[in-house]
Design a protein around this motif. Sequence first.
Motif, short mmCIF file in Angstrom:
data_model
loop_
_atom_site.label_atom_id
_atom_site.label_comp_id
_atom_site.label_asym_id
_atom_site.label_seq_id
_atom_site.Cartn_x
_atom_site.Cartn_y
_atom_site.Cartn_z
N ILE A 18 0.84 -1.20 0.00
CA ILE A 18 0.00 0.00 0.00
C ILE A 18 0.87 1.25 0.00
O ILE A 18 0.62 2.21 -0.76
N ILE A 19 1.91 1.27 0.82
CA ILE A 19 2.81 2.43 0.87
C ILE A 19 3.46 2.64 -0.49
O ILE A 19 3.58 3.77 -0.98
N ALA A 20 3.89 1.54 -1.13
CA ALA A 20 4.50 1.64 -2.45
C ALA A 20 3.53 2.23 -3.47
O ALA A 20 3.90 3.08 -4.28
N ALA A 21 2.27 1.79 -3.41
CA ALA A 21 1.26 2.32 -4.33
C ALA A 21 1.05 3.81 -4.12
O ALA A 21 0.93 4.58 -5.09
N ILE A 22 1.03 4.24 -2.87
CA ILE A 22 0.84 5.67 -2.56
C ILE A 22 2.02 6.48 -3.09
O ILE A 22 1.85 7.56 -3.66
N ILE A 23 3.22 5.96 -2.93
CA ILE A 23 4.43 6.66 -3.41
C ILE A 23 4.41 6.82 -4.92
O ILE A 23 4.82 7.86 -5.46
N PHE A 24 3.88 5.82 -5.64
CA PHE A 24 3.83 5.88 -7.10
C PHE A 24 2.74 6.82 -7.62
O PHE A 24 2.61 7.01 -8.83
N GLY A 25 1.94 7.37 -6.73
CA GLY A 25 0.96 8.37 -7.13
C GLY A 25 -0.30 7.78 -7.73
O GLY A 25 -0.68 6.65 -7.43
N ARG A 26 -0.96 8.55 -8.62
CA ARG A 26 -2.27 8.15 -9.13
C ARG A 26 -2.22 6.82 -9.89
O ARG A 26 -3.18 6.06 -9.84
N TYR A 27 -1.10 6.52 -10.56
CA TYR A 27 -1.01 5.24 -11.26
C TYR A 27 -0.85 4.08 -10.28
O TYR A 27 -1.37 2.99 -10.50
N GLY A 28 -0.13 4.32 -9.21
CA GLY A 28 -0.01 3.31 -8.17
C GLY A 28 -1.34 3.04 -7.49
O GLY A 28 -1.71 1.89 -7.23
N ILE A 29 -2.10 4.11 -7.23
CA ILE A 29 -3.42 3.97 -6.62
C ILE A 29 -4.37 3.26 -7.58
O ILE A 29 -5.17 2.41 -7.17
N ALA A 30 -4.28 3.59 -8.87
CA ALA A 30 -5.13 2.92 -9.86
C ALA A 30 -4.86 1.42 -9.89
O ALA A 30 -5.79 0.61 -9.95
N ALA A 31 -3.58 1.04 -9.83
CA ALA A 31 -3.22 -0.38 -9.82
C ALA A 31 -3.71 -1.04 -8.53
O ALA A 31 -4.23 -2.16 -8.55
#
Length: 277
Positions: A18-31
């Motif tokens: 989850i932390i990694a997804a947040i760091i990657f921004g909107r594309y991380g959140i989308a994934a």
Amino acid sequence: MKNVIIRSISGAVYVALIIAAIIFGRYGIAALTAVFAMLAGIEYQQLVASKGGRQAITTIIKAVDVSVVLLIQAVAFTASQFYIDIFAGCVMALAVIVIARFVLALYDKRPAAFAETGRSILGYIYIGLPLGALNVLCIFQNSFWYILAMFVMIWLNDTGAFCVGSLMGRRKLFERLSPKKSWEGFWGGMVFCALAGVLFYNLAPGALTAAVWVGLGIVVSVFSTWGDLFESMMKRSLGVKDSGKLIPGHGGILDRIDSLLFVAPVTVIYLLLLHML
């Protein structure tokens, strides 16, 4: 002891993703929302089948239901990506989806077709829309901090409620649905969330006041608890202990995101109201 180790490792991996997804921004959140939507959609299908409700459900309806939950994430992401009217876009998409499901029900010849339609639409609303709201959070400036704060507050609410409830819990919060929850634990979780609000006020850039951050902590605490209780109600009505076995030591994906499904849309509403005032 072995179970504690397994639970700790799987929990750490879950948090790290989850932390990694947040760091990657909107594309991380989308994934992240796409993965959550697919796993939660499949798990929901299995749950409602656990009491015979979908023993004979057709493969096409299963595929449609999971696809719709994923489609809602795509609509929310696209709307946030291009900054179009989020509310109007999601409402129109949901209207089309619901009508399409109604039409599909007309060709379902089973006696339980009407009830199955209701179960499908509940899945869209319970899983699809809240995860879509997580994508919508990306439209805000400083969204990294808002999303990180929301997840941290959810985790701290669980931790605070467990620690304080274990030490001081006397009065039952909602014994019918969750016998272990206490009022003392509830207030303990809220204090943890409020303190997290003070922490993020000092860490995050932007013009939000300490009161607003603490207010977010209180909102997250209340709706996180309700989200947990709602999933407990669903599991009790279906006669299951855990929503699944996906995460070792923790249960299913719905057991992990039950609070998020209530908190994400309310966080969007909270922030939108702040920007409107």
